[in-house]
Design an enzyme around this catalytic site. Sequence first.
Site, PDB file in Angstrom:
ATOM      1  N   LYS A  48       0.799  -1.220   0.000  1.00 51.82           N
ATOM      2  CA  LYS A  48       0.000   0.000   0.000  1.00 51.82           C
ATOM      3  C   LYS A  48       0.838   1.280   0.000  1.00 51.82           C
ATOM      4  CE  LYS A  48      -4.244  -1.554  -0.050  1.00 51.82           C
ATOM      5  NZ  LYS A  48      -5.283  -1.010  -0.921  1.00 51.82           N
ATOM      6  N   SER A 290      -3.415 -12.243   4.006  1.00 53.68           N
ATOM      7  CA  SER A 290      -3.835 -12.129   2.596  1.00 53.68           C
ATOM      8  C   SER A 290      -2.764 -12.674   1.663  1.00 53.68           C
ATOM      9  CB  SER A 290      -4.180 -10.680   2.250  1.00 53.68           C
ATOM     10  OG  SER A 290      -3.041  -9.857   2.328  1.00 53.68           O
TER      11      SER A 290
HETATM   12  C1  LIG Z   1      -2.829  -6.879   3.772  1.00 49.34           C
HETATM   13  C2  LIG Z   1      -3.668  -6.506   2.592  1.00 49.34           C
HETATM   14  N1  LIG Z   1      -3.947  -7.448   1.698  1.00 49.34           N
HETATM   15  C3  LIG Z   1      -4.728  -7.184   0.615  1.00 49.34           C
HETATM   16  C4  LIG Z   1      -5.295  -5.934   0.435  1.00 49.34           C
HETATM   17  C5  LIG Z   1      -6.186  -5.697  -0.749  1.00 49.34           C
HETATM   18  O1  LIG Z   1      -5.550  -4.907  -1.756  1.00 49.34           O
HETATM   19  P1  LIG Z   1      -6.390  -3.996  -2.711  1.00 49.34           P
HETATM   20  O2  LIG Z   1      -7.000  -2.909  -1.893  1.00 49.34           O
HETATM   21  O3  LIG Z   1      -5.401  -3.453  -3.697  1.00 49.34           O
HETATM   22  O4  LIG Z   1      -7.436  -4.853  -3.345  1.00 49.34           O
HETATM   23  C6  LIG Z   1      -5.021  -4.926   1.359  1.00 49.34           C
HETATM   24  C7  LIG Z   1      -5.626  -3.600   1.217  1.00 49.34           C
HETATM   25  O5  LIG Z   1      -5.631  -2.790   2.118  1.00 49.34           O
HETATM   26  C8  LIG Z   1      -4.176  -5.212   2.462  1.00 49.34           C
HETATM   27  O6  LIG Z   1      -3.903  -4.271   3.389  1.00 49.34           O
END
Ligand SMILES: Cc1ncc(COP(=O)(O)O)c(C=O)c1O
Length: 329
Positions: A48, A290
């Site tokens: 991010k 994630s």
């Molecule tokens: C740890 C983590 N994984 C996945 C995501 C998802 O990414 P995106 O917002 O680009 O879909 C985020 C978004 O904040 C995140 O903080």
Amino acid sequence: MTSLSKPLASAIEAIGDTPLVELSRITRSEDGQILAKLDYLNPGFSKKDRIARQIIEDAEAEGTLRPGQTVVELTSGNTGTGLAIVCGIRGYPFVAVMSKGNSTERARMMRALGAEVVLVDQLPESKPGQVSGGDLALVETQAQRIVAERKAFRADQFRLRGNFRAHYLHTGPEFLRQSGGSEAMLHHGGIHAFCDFVGTGGSFAGCAAAFKEHDPSIQCFVVEPEGAAILAGQAVTYPNHRIQGGGYSMAHLPLLNPAHVDGYVQVSDEAAVQMARRLAREEGIFAGFSSGANVAAALHLLRGPCRGKTVAVIICDSGLKYLSTDLWS
Ligand SMILES: Cc1ncc(COP(=O)(O)O)c(C=O)c1O
């Protein structure tokens, strides 16, 4: 591309250009490869940071952000950390609005980086570590109130193109450039597929657009939590899943282009957790829920429609952000 042969002007310049690693231990007995982009190595320990830089740079260029104006954003912690870094360096006060359901390390880190952190209570039925779409709606209301009160710039990650552009201009092209000379490329012809756990959908949308422009046959899969796969058209039976950063059960994501979605994969909490632990133990990659979900989905694809192929994934954030959870024993 960042040159590492001379000092950088600031930590902002150290964002992006992260390494791409073949997960050859996890795929030892599989037919195919997984290429993982180590975005947890960014200065704020997540992907991010990229969107924080792009959103602020775009707003400066467009004149929508005035010198010294306060910046506000709703965050699960990672975008806020990126914005705290970028805003701190560029001289904008930053207010992060976050659900109490996200891990406490995140709030502490943002405060350390100079941000003001406003924590919002979860719904009575929600549990810490399990932030639902309903919890996020409460955070959104607070964020809107603070923006109005302080005449602030809203770094709206769900809507601003900077989120998409960060991945379209950088993450996607980096994947393509870095996979060009890899073993995977030599044996299998570059990246065949990409799968990504979706929060705002910015990473998926930007990378998918870059991939499709390069080669429309690269297949792009949206990853969602089992029981909260609303984009796949399934009923939401488990909104309070444990995969922090996404899976918010929002039927419409403004940045996501449905024409770039070739398929959907669902990952259970347990599968995400087990894969995050395998990543640490087997590959030396210390990442969060994630990232585990992304690799679990990639493995699922290798055992199904992508057998014998190369699947690309993002390692979204650092496992250090989850030390207070039971991800690590
Ligand atoms: C740890 C983590 N994984 C996945 C995501 C998802 O990414 P995106 O917002 O680009 O879909 C985020 C978004 O904040 C995140 O903080």
